[in-house]
Scaffold this motif. Structure first.
Motif, short mmCIF file in Angstrom:
data_model
loop_
_atom_site.label_atom_id
_atom_site.label_comp_id
_atom_site.label_asym_id
_atom_site.label_seq_id
_atom_site.Cartn_x
_atom_site.Cartn_y
_atom_site.Cartn_z
N GLU A 2 1.24 -0.85 0.02
CA GLU A 2 -0.09 0.10 0.02
C GLU A 2 0.51 1.06 -0.30
O GLU A 2 2.06 1.29 0.33
CB GLU A 2 -1.12 -0.04 1.45
N CYS A 26 3.45 4.67 7.13
CA CYS A 26 3.90 2.90 7.30
C CYS A 26 3.85 2.33 8.40
O CYS A 26 4.40 3.41 9.68
CB CYS A 26 5.15 2.59 6.24
N ASP A 29 5.83 -3.82 11.48
CA ASP A 29 5.33 -5.43 11.77
C ASP A 29 5.72 -6.47 12.84
O ASP A 29 5.29 -5.51 13.65
CB ASP A 29 6.43 -6.49 10.91
N GLN A 35 7.85 -0.76 8.94
CA GLN A 35 8.02 -1.92 6.86
C GLN A 35 7.92 -1.16 5.91
O GLN A 35 7.43 -1.35 4.89
CB GLN A 35 6.48 -1.92 6.98
N CYS A 51 4.92 0.38 1.69
CA CYS A 51 4.62 0.23 2.81
C CYS A 51 4.61 -1.10 2.62
O CYS A 51 3.41 -1.36 2.46
CB CYS A 51 3.54 1.35 3.82
N TYR A 52 5.57 -1.88 2.86
CA TYR A 52 5.44 -3.04 2.85
C TYR A 52 4.26 -3.88 3.75
O TYR A 52 4.17 -3.78 5.32
CB TYR A 52 6.40 -3.87 3.13
N ASN A 53 3.51 -4.27 3.70
CA ASN A 53 1.76 -4.76 4.41
C ASN A 53 2.47 -6.29 4.69
O ASN A 53 1.61 -7.43 4.30
CB ASN A 53 1.09 -5.02 3.61
N GLY A 54 3.58 -6.46 5.82
CA GLY A 54 3.44 -7.70 5.57
C GLY A 54 4.64 -8.11 6.64
O GLY A 54 6.02 -6.92 7.06
#
Length: 218
Positions: A2, A26, A29, A35, A51-54
């Motif tokens: 996202e 962001c 995690d 993220q 922004c990494y969703n994980g």
């Protein structure tokens, strides 16, 4: 994934990463890792921050990361001239490896690749592009200067041959003169010890030449 953005350069330190993460909003995690991440897209036509969703995974050494906007992908960098990660690292610390974020967007390659042209404009981290250009220009400049110096100072092969021949002839003539002078000098000394020189018969002409030579040497 996202909050994805295309950028001209990626953060170069932890402070800049935090600022960019805050700007994008962001989160972290489940292990508390930020993220935010900034990497090349899969086509190497631009750098993408998102922004990494994980979970921010541990990336195996010898690899950079790329994204297609949905996932992160390993990219082997063992062929880089320098800058390839030599230790495993958390994906959100990729900013510590600028070579993984320095790309030539026109040729679609990493600048640290030997086959990647470094003379065209590309999206990079900080001054990496300028550094590569400077290094290449310096090498080429030194190479060209060496060629010019050699072309200017090296003599022509014909001149070398002529010099060798002249020098050899001069040496032979000089040695010949020395030998003849020594022989005549010794001969003269022997003849001085004799009261008479037999200058009759078949030796008459020889004696005449000899006496003339003795007069010259005296």
């Amino acid at each position: 994934m996202e909050m994805e953005n295309v950028v001209k350069s990626c953060p170069q330190n932890a402070t800049e990463v935090l600022e960019s993460s805050t700007r994008l909003g962001c989160g972290v995690d489940k292990y508390g890792n930020d993220q935010y991440i900034c990497v090349s897209n899969r086509n190497k036509t631009g750098l993408v921050e998102l922004c990494y969703n994980g979970v921010m995974e541990l990336i195996q050494r010898g690899n950079c990361l790329e994204t297609d906007g949905e996932n992160l992908y390993y990219v082997d960098c063992l062929g880089f001239s320098s800058g390839c990660p030599e230790e495993d690292y958390p994906s959100n610390t990729i900013y510590q490896y600028p070579a993984c974020q320095s790309i030539n967007t026109e040729q679609k390659c990493y600048l640290a690749e030997f086959s990647c042209p470094n003379t065209t404009n590309g999206v990079t981290t900080g001054d990496t592009t300028e550094t590569y250009k400077l290094g290449l220009s310096t090498i080429l400049s030194g190479y060209n200067s060496t060629i010019n110096i050699l072309e200017t100072t090296l003599p022509h092969e014909d001149h070398n041959a002529t010099g060798i021949i002249v020098g050899s002839l001069a040496t032979v003539v000089f040695i010949t003169i020395l030998v003849l002078t020594a022989v005549l000098w010794k001969w003269k000394r022997k003849q001085k010890d004799k009261e008479h020189v037999p200058c009759s018969g078949i030796f008459l002409r020889f004696c005449s030449y000899y006496m003339l030579l003795c007069d010259i040497l005296n």
